[in-house]
Design a protein around this motif. Structure first.
Motif, PDB file in Angstrom:
ATOM      1  N   SER A   5       0.841  -1.192   0.000  1.00 41.44           N
ATOM      2  CA  SER A   5       0.000   0.000   0.000  1.00 41.44           C
ATOM      3  C   SER A   5       0.879   1.245   0.000  1.00 41.44           C
ATOM      4  O   SER A   5       2.098   1.165   0.131  1.00 41.44           O
ATOM      5  CB  SER A   5      -0.900   0.021   1.240  1.00 41.44           C
ATOM      6  N   GLU A   6       0.261   2.400  -0.135  1.00 39.73           N
ATOM      7  CA  GLU A   6       1.004   3.652  -0.064  1.00 39.73           C
ATOM      8  C   GLU A   6       0.944   4.250   1.333  1.00 39.73           C
ATOM      9  O   GLU A   6       1.413   5.370   1.548  1.00 39.73           O
ATOM     10  CB  GLU A   6       0.467   4.650  -1.095  1.00 39.73           C
ATOM     11  N   GLN A   7       0.399   3.505   2.271  1.00 39.08           N
ATOM     12  CA  GLN A   7       0.304   3.998   3.642  1.00 39.08           C
ATOM     13  C   GLN A   7       1.633   3.826   4.365  1.00 39.08           C
ATOM     14  O   GLN A   7       2.314   2.814   4.194  1.00 39.08           O
ATOM     15  CB  GLN A   7      -0.792   3.239   4.402  1.00 39.08           C
ATOM     16  N   PRO A   8       2.026   4.797   5.191  1.00 38.41           N
ATOM     17  CA  PRO A   8       3.269   4.641   5.949  1.00 38.41           C
ATOM     18  C   PRO A   8       3.143   3.565   7.010  1.00 38.41           C
ATOM     19  O   PRO A   8       2.035   3.289   7.503  1.00 38.41           O
ATOM     20  CB  PRO A   8       3.476   6.019   6.583  1.00 38.41           C
ATOM     21  N   PRO A   9       4.244   2.952   7.393  1.00 44.05           N
ATOM     22  CA  PRO A   9       4.197   1.918   8.428  1.00 44.05           C
ATOM     23  C   PRO A   9       3.876   2.515   9.795  1.00 44.05           C
ATOM     24  O   PRO A   9       4.130   3.690  10.052  1.00 44.05           O
ATOM     25  CB  PRO A   9       5.599   1.306   8.400  1.00 44.05           C
ATOM     26  N   PRO A  10       3.348   1.693  10.700  1.00 38.85           N
ATOM     27  CA  PRO A  10       2.968   2.176  12.028  1.00 38.85           C
ATOM     28  C   PRO A  10       4.168   2.234  12.974  1.00 38.85           C
ATOM     29  O   PRO A  10       5.243   1.711  12.667  1.00 38.85           O
ATOM     30  CB  PRO A  10       1.976   1.107  12.498  1.00 38.85           C
ATOM     31  N   PRO A  11       3.990   2.868  14.151  1.00 39.65           N
ATOM     32  CA  PRO A  11       5.051   2.844  15.170  1.00 39.65           C
ATOM     33  C   PRO A  11       5.362   1.416  15.610  1.00 39.65           C
ATOM     34  O   PRO A  11       4.506   0.530  15.562  1.00 39.65           O
ATOM     35  CB  PRO A  11       4.444   3.661  16.320  1.00 39.65           C
TER      36      PRO A  11
END
Length: 299
Positions: free
Chosen positions: A267-273
């Motif tokens: 996806s183009e979503q950034p990774p989470p903490p």
């Protein structure tokens, strides 16, 4: 899309001009024209600079590089001028700041491989070559190569992939003489590092270096033989035919690609903490690599 999940604002220090924010390092220039490199605790994976930092990582990378520069001093000069903090710099820069020569950098990632894995394995599986170099049949993930090979790559911007290229392409880009000197220096430094690491129970599978010129002298810069620039594997767990345990971002990559993270790499979503357990285990791996290689305690 990739890059920084949260791009930091650089700290402003009187007498220093901020030049660049990299994945891990902040680069400044002092009034004498020297470079000031500050290693942060940032960590990257899958071309993203993550929102979670790994405590002490910047200091470990810096101190390990300094140790290696000493081990390599008879092979090649390095860029370090001083480890003293610039006047007015934050106290927490101590231990992770280097004042360095300003070099004419060679725009090539100088990669040496002694074992087959990563992008080299992908190319080998398609063509039985790595960067155009023919390799024997029957190799698998983690196989030791008959001899170390120079497999250069073009340098990419933050968030983009370095691209493996042939030696001939490097020679076209930087000239035959510089290409030959890069290959010789890369393989000499890799071989020294491989032998030292193996004596300490660690396989140096592959690594990348950055070189620049001070006049006509080739100089090694940036970081050298750290878990961020190298694949380190424990000798006693090496088993070709599978992915090897490693002293680097393995826990981070494993968690990000697990169902628990909820992140879709495509996806183009950034990774989470990162969760605290992953942070702690990753920090412990960096510390273990430092202690095993240098023979000193990380205090």
């Amino acid at each position: 899309m990739s890059g920084f999940v949260e791009k930091p604002e650089p700290i402003q220090v009187p007498g220093l001009v901020h030049l660049h924010t990299g994945k891990v390092r902040e680069l400044y220039q002092n009034e004498a024209g020297d470079l000031v490199m500050v290693a942060s605790d940032r960590i990257s994976a899958f071309d993203w600079v993550l929102p979670t930092e790994i405590p002490d990582k910047g200091s470990i990378l810096t101190q390990l590089s300094l140790w290696w520069f000493d081990q390599l001093a008879d092979l090649i000069p390095n860029h370090v001028l001083s480890t003293e903090l610039p006047e007015g710099a934050p106290a927490d820069w101590a231990g992770r700041t280097l004042v360095c020569k300003s070099l004419q950098m060679v725009p090539v990632e100088a990669v040496a491989r002694g074992y087959l894995t990563g992008s080299g394995l992908l190319e080998y599986n398609e063509s039985r070559t790595v960067c155009g170099l023919a390799l024997p049949e029957g190799l698998t993930d983690g196989s030791e190569l008959p001899a170390p090979i120079f497999t250069p790559a073009t340098k990419a911007a933050v968030g983009e992939h370095d691209e493996n290229v042939s030696y001939e392409e490097v020679a076209r880009q930087v000239g035959a003489d510089t290409a030959a000197r890069l290959r010789q220096a890369t393989l000499a430094v890799y071989s020294r590092g491989r032998d030292i690491a193996r004596d300490r129970g660690i396989i140096l599978a592959d690594t990348k270096f950055e070189f620049g010129f001070e006049g006509d002298t080739l100089v090694i810069g940036d970081e050298v033989l750290t878990p961020d620039s190298s694949r380190f594997w424990p000798v006693d767990q090496w088993e070709p035919g599978r992915a090897q345990p490693s002293y680097d971002k393995q826990f981070v990559r494993d968690w990000l690609t697990s169902a628990e993270s909820g992140w879709d790499r495509k996806s183009e979503q950034p990774p989470p903490p990162l969760p605290q357990e992953v942070v702690d285990r990753t920090r412990a791996k960096y510390v273990e690599a430092y202690e095993r290689l240098t023979g000193t305690s990380w205090a």
